[in-house]
Design a protein around this motif. Structure first.
Motif, PDB file in Angstrom:
ATOM      1  N   ALA A 269      52.825 -11.963  -7.282  1.00  0.00           N
ATOM      2  CA  ALA A 269      52.750 -11.828  -5.820  1.00  0.00           C
ATOM      3  C   ALA A 269      54.265 -12.447  -5.321  1.00  0.00           C
ATOM      4  N   PRO A 270      54.702 -11.532  -4.370  1.00  0.00           N
ATOM      5  CA  PRO A 270      55.769 -12.093  -3.602  1.00  0.00           C
ATOM      6  C   PRO A 270      55.760 -13.176  -2.968  1.00  0.00           C
ATOM      7  N   ASN A 271      54.558 -13.742  -2.512  1.00  0.00           N
ATOM      8  CA  ASN A 271      54.640 -15.047  -1.688  1.00  0.00           C
ATOM      9  C   ASN A 271      53.324 -15.806  -2.379  1.00  0.00           C
ATOM     10  N   LEU A 272      53.626 -16.041  -3.504  1.00  0.00           N
ATOM     11  CA  LEU A 272      52.666 -16.693  -4.351  1.00  0.00           C
ATOM     12  C   LEU A 272      52.243 -18.034  -3.926  1.00  0.00           C
ATOM     13  N   ASP A 273      53.112 -18.968  -3.288  1.00  0.00           N
ATOM     14  CA  ASP A 273      52.624 -20.435  -2.627  1.00  0.00           C
ATOM     15  C   ASP A 273      51.576 -19.846  -1.504  1.00  0.00           C
ATOM     16  N   ALA A 274      52.017 -19.203  -0.543  1.00  0.00           N
ATOM     17  CA  ALA A 274      51.349 -18.732   0.675  1.00  0.00           C
ATOM     18  C   ALA A 274      50.053 -18.194   0.211  1.00  0.00           C
ATOM     19  N   ALA A 275      50.082 -17.386  -0.889  1.00  0.00           N
ATOM     20  CA  ALA A 275      48.726 -16.687  -1.115  1.00  0.00           C
ATOM     21  C   ALA A 275      47.790 -17.708  -1.675  1.00  0.00           C
ATOM     22  N   VAL A 276      48.213 -18.798  -2.360  1.00  0.00           N
ATOM     23  CA  VAL A 276      47.411 -19.852  -2.942  1.00  0.00           C
ATOM     24  C   VAL A 276      46.827 -20.630  -1.777  1.00  0.00           C
ATOM     25  N   GLU A 277      47.477 -20.798  -0.662  1.00  0.00           N
ATOM     26  CA  GLU A 277      47.176 -21.812   0.315  1.00  0.00           C
ATOM     27  C   GLU A 277      46.105 -20.938   1.278  1.00  0.00           C
ATOM     28  N   TYR A 278      46.452 -19.661   1.411  1.00  0.00           N
ATOM     29  CA  TYR A 278      45.626 -18.633   2.085  1.00  0.00           C
ATOM     30  C   TYR A 278      44.074 -18.531   1.538  1.00  0.00           C
ATOM     31  N   LEU A 279      44.267 -18.433   0.040  1.00  0.00           N
ATOM     32  CA  LEU A 279      42.937 -18.372  -0.713  1.00  0.00           C
ATOM     33  C   LEU A 279      42.100 -19.641  -0.498  1.00  0.00           C
ATOM     34  N   LYS A 280      42.750 -20.661  -0.599  1.00  0.00           N
ATOM     35  CA  LYS A 280      41.938 -22.118  -0.443  1.00  0.00           C
ATOM     36  C   LYS A 280      41.285 -22.245   0.939  1.00  0.00           C
ATOM     37  N   PHE A 281      42.158 -21.776   1.959  1.00  0.00           N
ATOM     38  CA  PHE A 281      41.725 -21.905   3.412  1.00  0.00           C
ATOM     39  C   PHE A 281      40.635 -21.023   3.680  1.00  0.00           C
ATOM     40  N   ALA A 282      40.735 -19.829   3.097  1.00  0.00           N
ATOM     41  CA  ALA A 282      39.677 -18.685   3.528  1.00  0.00           C
ATOM     42  C   ALA A 282      38.580 -18.815   3.005  1.00  0.00           C
ATOM     43  N   THR A 283      38.333 -19.688   1.786  1.00  0.00           N
ATOM     44  CA  THR A 283      37.093 -19.741   1.020  1.00  0.00           C
ATOM     45  C   THR A 283      36.425 -21.278   1.310  1.00  0.00           C
ATOM     46  N   ASP A 284      36.863 -22.065   2.245  1.00  0.00           N
ATOM     47  CA  ASP A 284      36.181 -23.191   2.359  1.00  0.00           C
ATOM     48  C   ASP A 284      34.858 -22.921   3.176  1.00  0.00           C
ATOM     49  N   THR A 285      34.046 -23.965   3.453  1.00  0.00           N
ATOM     50  CA  THR A 285      32.927 -23.744   3.874  1.00  0.00           C
ATOM     51  C   THR A 285      32.765 -23.284   5.481  1.00  0.00           C
ATOM     52  N   GLN A 286      33.725 -23.837   6.072  1.00  0.00           N
ATOM     53  CA  GLN A 286      33.639 -23.284   7.500  1.00  0.00           C
ATOM     54  C   GLN A 286      33.894 -21.869   7.763  1.00  0.00           C
ATOM     55  N   ARG A 287      35.075 -21.459   7.026  1.00  0.00           N
ATOM     56  CA  ARG A 287      35.455 -20.264   7.301  1.00  0.00           C
ATOM     57  C   ARG A 287      34.570 -19.079   6.775  1.00  0.00           C
ATOM     58  N   LEU A 288      33.939 -19.380   5.455  1.00  0.00           N
ATOM     59  CA  LEU A 288      32.932 -18.536   5.014  1.00  0.00           C
ATOM     60  C   LEU A 288      31.882 -18.185   6.265  1.00  0.00           C
ATOM     61  N   ALA A 289      31.376 -19.392   6.736  1.00  0.00           N
ATOM     62  CA  ALA A 289      30.308 -19.373   7.812  1.00  0.00           C
ATOM     63  C   ALA A 289      30.955 -18.720   9.091  1.00  0.00           C
ATOM     64  N   ASP A 290      32.076 -18.875   9.357  1.00  0.00           N
ATOM     65  CA  ASP A 290      32.580 -18.178  10.758  1.00  0.00           C
ATOM     66  C   ASP A 290      32.524 -16.821  10.470  1.00  0.00           C
ATOM     67  N   GLN A 291      32.694 -16.226   9.374  1.00  0.00           N
ATOM     68  CA  GLN A 291      32.981 -14.866   9.135  1.00  0.00           C
ATOM     69  C   GLN A 291      31.500 -14.182   9.304  1.00  0.00           C
ATOM     70  N   ALA A 292      30.580 -14.837   8.996  1.00  0.00           N
ATOM     71  CA  ALA A 292      29.394 -14.288   9.478  1.00  0.00           C
ATOM     72  C   ALA A 292      29.023 -14.163  10.796  1.00  0.00           C
ATOM     73  N   ARG A 293      30.024 -14.569  11.735  1.00  0.00           N
ATOM     74  CA  ARG A 293      29.852 -14.527  13.326  1.00  0.00           C
ATOM     75  C   ARG A 293      30.303 -13.082  13.764  1.00  0.00           C
ATOM     76  N   TYR A 294      30.919 -12.435  12.776  1.00  0.00           N
ATOM     77  CA  TYR A 294      31.474 -11.007  13.018  1.00  0.00           C
ATOM     78  C   TYR A 294      30.961  -9.725  12.191  1.00  0.00           C
ATOM     79  N   ILE A 295      30.216 -10.182  11.181  1.00  0.00           N
ATOM     80  CA  ILE A 295      29.844  -9.062  10.283  1.00  0.00           C
ATOM     81  C   ILE A 295      28.665  -9.684   9.447  1.00  0.00           C
ATOM     82  N   ALA A 296      27.699  -9.066   9.108  1.00  0.00           N
ATOM     83  CA  ALA A 296      26.514  -9.351   8.496  1.00  0.00           C
ATOM     84  C   ALA A 296      26.529  -9.520   6.869  1.00  0.00           C
ATOM     85  N   TYR A 297      27.423 -10.091   6.169  1.00  0.00           N
ATOM     86  CA  TYR A 297      27.778 -10.217   4.949  1.00  0.00           C
ATOM     87  C   TYR A 297      27.367 -12.007   4.805  1.00  0.00           C
TER      88      TYR A 297
END
Length: 358
Positions: A269-297
């Motif tokens: 990955a060309p931006n490996l450090d940023a990719a790791v930070e993004y993955l950690k951020f996007a899979t925390d408890t609040q972000r995953l709950a927030d996604q359900a506000r926009y789509i039924a997954y």
């Protein structure tokens, strides 16, 4: 000592922000992409200053494999299905992910104990649980409405064209469900030659009435345009059409095919450090709950469930529309990634030969 540590941490954070200003995320487009932009990307950029570039693909695993084989990886984070994550990991294309680096639940529960079963793989972290369901256009029928997978195959009682994806993984299971096989026995039956023959024999009964789709946006459009009266479709896509666009569609949960989507990071990955930070951020408890506000997954973390509330319209309760609701789970088939990792090639070959036959 504490002051030194805090200063060191702050300086390293500044250095990270200065050297990694973007991350390229390859996902599936449509309403699903919108949910990721709102729940993950915007707050991630606000917190880190790192820009997120979204790139849509019909199946992100395809460009990922092509980029790796060409030795020219341009994506940093890819959103893929479980079987693809396992296969690409086995092929050495992906970075291994230590669950210990993922954020714990708000109550301190380690990530490894908080994610739903199967959500953490050697090289992947799940974000959503989703389903392929049957949906129909209510204006196409009078009186009795279809209710089961068997009704999908009953073109005499419920006339009209049927929409199906052009692949065996999302068609063979439905044929068996419609033919009376319980959800819990699908892979036992599909693991035999007789079971595969049975599935194709059932598909034969509607073959001349099928409109084949390939991209996730297509089945919703087929329903809206009246080209089909019923189709299989990703539950989040059709929910968006029903609630956000007021389309006259309904969902049949019988025979739902459940799967997860996972974030993976290619080794180069060309931006490996940023990719790791993004993955950690996007899979925390609040972000995953927030996604359900926009789509039924459904969120892939158990701690997110209690935080799922209303749709972005501020009115619609999301819980009943989740593929993990009690009604949706009554006769649901959970994807078996190991089965498909072992058998996908032979099933695709058989499926393509069946499509080409008269």
């Amino acid at each position: 000592m504490k002051t030194t540590l805090i200063l060191s941490t702050a300086l390293s954070g500044l250095a990270f922000a200065a050297t990694a200003q973007e991350v390229n995320v390859v996902s599936w487009g449509g309403a699903y992409e919108t949910s990721q932009v709102e729940a993950y990307n915007k707050p991630f950029t606000a917190e880190t200053g790192i820009r997120v570039n979204m790139i849509a693909a019909d199946n992100p695993a395809t460009p990922l494999k092509a980029q790796v084989e060409a030795g020219n990886v341009t994506g940093d984070v890819f959103d893929v299905e479980v079987s693809d994550a396992i296969r690409l990991c086995d092929e050495g294309a992906l970075m291994e992910i230590d669950p210990a680096m993922l954020p714990a639940a708000p109550d301190g529960t380690p990530a490894v104990d908080d994610f739903v079963p199967g959500a953490l793989q050697d090289c992947a972290v799940a974000n959503i649980v989703w389903g392929t369901v049957i949906s129909y256009n209510t204006t196409k029928f009078e009186g009795e409405m279809p209710q089961t997978a068997a009704d999908f195959f009953d073109t005499e009682t419920f006339p009209g064209k049927r929409g199906l994806p052009r692949n065996p993984k999302r068609t063979l299971y439905l044929a068996l469900i419609a033919d009376g096989v319980p959800a819990a026995e699908i892979y036992d039956v599909l693991g035999t030659d007789e079971g595969v023959d049975r599935a194709f024999a059932k598909l034969d009964t509607i073959k001349n009435d099928v409109v084949w789709w390939e991209a996730g946006a297509q089945p919703v459009q087929l329903l809206a345009d009246g080209e089909v009266s019923m189709t299989t479709v990703y539950n989040g896509r059709v929910f968006d059409a029903m609630v956000a666009e007021n389309q006259p569609f309904e969902i049949i949960w019988d025979g739902q095919y459940m799967d997860m989507d996972m974030f993976v990071i290619p080794k180069d990955a060309p931006n490996l450090d940023a990719a790791v930070e993004y993955l950690k951020f996007a899979t925390d408890t609040q972000r995953l709950a927030d996604q359900a506000r926009y789509i039924a997954y459904g969120p892939a973390r158990q701690s997110s469930a209690s935080l799922v509330g209303l749709y972005q319209d501020g009115v619609t309760e999301m819980a009943p529309h989740m593929p993990t609701s009690p009604e949706a789970l009554e006769n649901a088939v959970m994807d078996d990634p190991e089965f498909w990792a072992d058998r996908d090639a032979e099933m695709v070959e058989r499926f393509n030969a069946w499509l080409a036959s008269s």
